[in-house]
Design an enzyme around this catalytic site. Structure first.
Site, mmCIF file in Angstrom:
data_model
loop_
_atom_site.group_PDB
_atom_site.id
_atom_site.type_symbol
_atom_site.label_atom_id
_atom_site.label_comp_id
_atom_site.label_asym_id
_atom_site.label_seq_id
_atom_site.Cartn_x
_atom_site.Cartn_y
_atom_site.Cartn_z
ATOM 1 C CB SER A 156 4.437 -37.225 31.966
ATOM 2 O OG SER A 156 4.395 -36.859 33.328
ATOM 3 C CE1 TYR A 169 -0.758 -38.868 32.722
ATOM 4 C CE2 TYR A 169 1.255 -38.827 34.029
ATOM 5 C CZ TYR A 169 0.420 -38.248 33.092
ATOM 6 O OH TYR A 169 0.774 -37.055 32.516
#
Length: 277
Positions: A156, A169
């Site tokens: 990401s 995350y």
């Protein structure tokens, strides 16, 4: 066309979103697909997970392109079952060439010191350990094939920069980069390339939910998609709020193809300039 013709690609998180787009894009260019997802078993999220019916829809879309497809309803946290399923699928299709470790979840926003232990552990188990399990299940088949291969790990923009209130995350996605770099070293002698991709926001259920809206719009009491659209656009250099899944799929296709035959150990942002901003 035909950039990966005759190859077999394993894709996790294939029921919908980026995973489905990857399966269809690779099938359009000639690949047969092993489509992996789990219809339940993920707790405490602000959005529903993919379903068994959606995984079958992905398979039907691949078959409509005259490609073979095998569905595996397996949780990436369950390494023994995942490895057994991958082995059976590879035996049926005859080879494995491409691995897209795409399965992942988003998280509820919370300050790092207030994240629940269970939420932290689930995030690590799926977004980092699940990627490792996917690699463990796949690498023996890539090596045994003797013709190299390509592994693409989905990280990401949050794997290259920090964000407030999603530390679990961010930590998991940074961990994916470390795993990728180690694998690139270990597998290079076998001609197996390993890279990571780093999307900005992608228009899928994983971001289009109240949890993500709150991360990006902390000062709005009840943020909507419209609030999020403006806030998300502000994070990118290019004037777009998010990508479409196929934009990421095109990067996966490139890294899977011979056009990227000498690219390994790379972190590829597909991010409208988010990381550079």
């Amino acid at each position: 066309m035909d950039r990966v013709r005759g190859k077999v690609a394993l894709i996790t998180g294939a029921a919908r979103g980026q995973g489905r787009a990857h399966a269809i894009r690779l099938a359009e260019e000639g690949a047969h697909i092993i489509a992996v997802d789990v219809p339940d078993g993920v707790d405490d999220l602000d959005y529903p997970m993919g379903t068994a019916a959606e995984l079958s829809e992905t398979a039907a879309a691949v078959e409509a392109l005259d490609r073979r497809v095998i569905e595996l309803s397996v949780d990436v946290r369950d390494e023994p079952t995942l490895s057994a399923g991958v082995s059976e699928a590879v035996a049926e299709l005859g080879r494995l060439d491409i691995v897209s470790a795409n399965a992942g979840i988003g998280g509820r926003p919370s300050p790092a010191t207030e994240i629940a232990e269970s939420e932290w552990q689930q995030m690590m188990d799926i977004n980092l350990t699940g990627v490792w399990h996917t690699v463990k299940a796949s690498v023996p088949h890539l090596v045994a094939g003797g013709h190299g291969g390509s592994i693409i790990l989905t990280s990401s923009a949050a794997g290259l920069k920090g964000y407030s209130h999603i530390a679990h995350y961010v930590a998991a996605k940074h961990g994916v980069v470390g795993l990728m770099r180690s694998l690139a070293h270990e597998l290079a002698p076998h001609g197996i390339r390993v890279n990571s991709i780093h999307p900005t926001q992608v228009d899928t259920p994983m971001i289009q939910n109240t949890g993500t809206y709150r991360v990006f719009c902390p000062d709005v009491a009840d943020p909507t998609r419209e609030h999020f659209e403006a806030a998300s656009a502000a994070t990118n250099l290019l004037p777009v709020p998010w990508l479409e899944p196929v934009d990421v799929s095109n990067a996966v296709l490139f890294l899977s193809s011979d056009e990227a035959r000498y690219i390994t150990g790379a972190t590829l942002p597909v991010d409208a300039g988010c990381v550079a901003k």
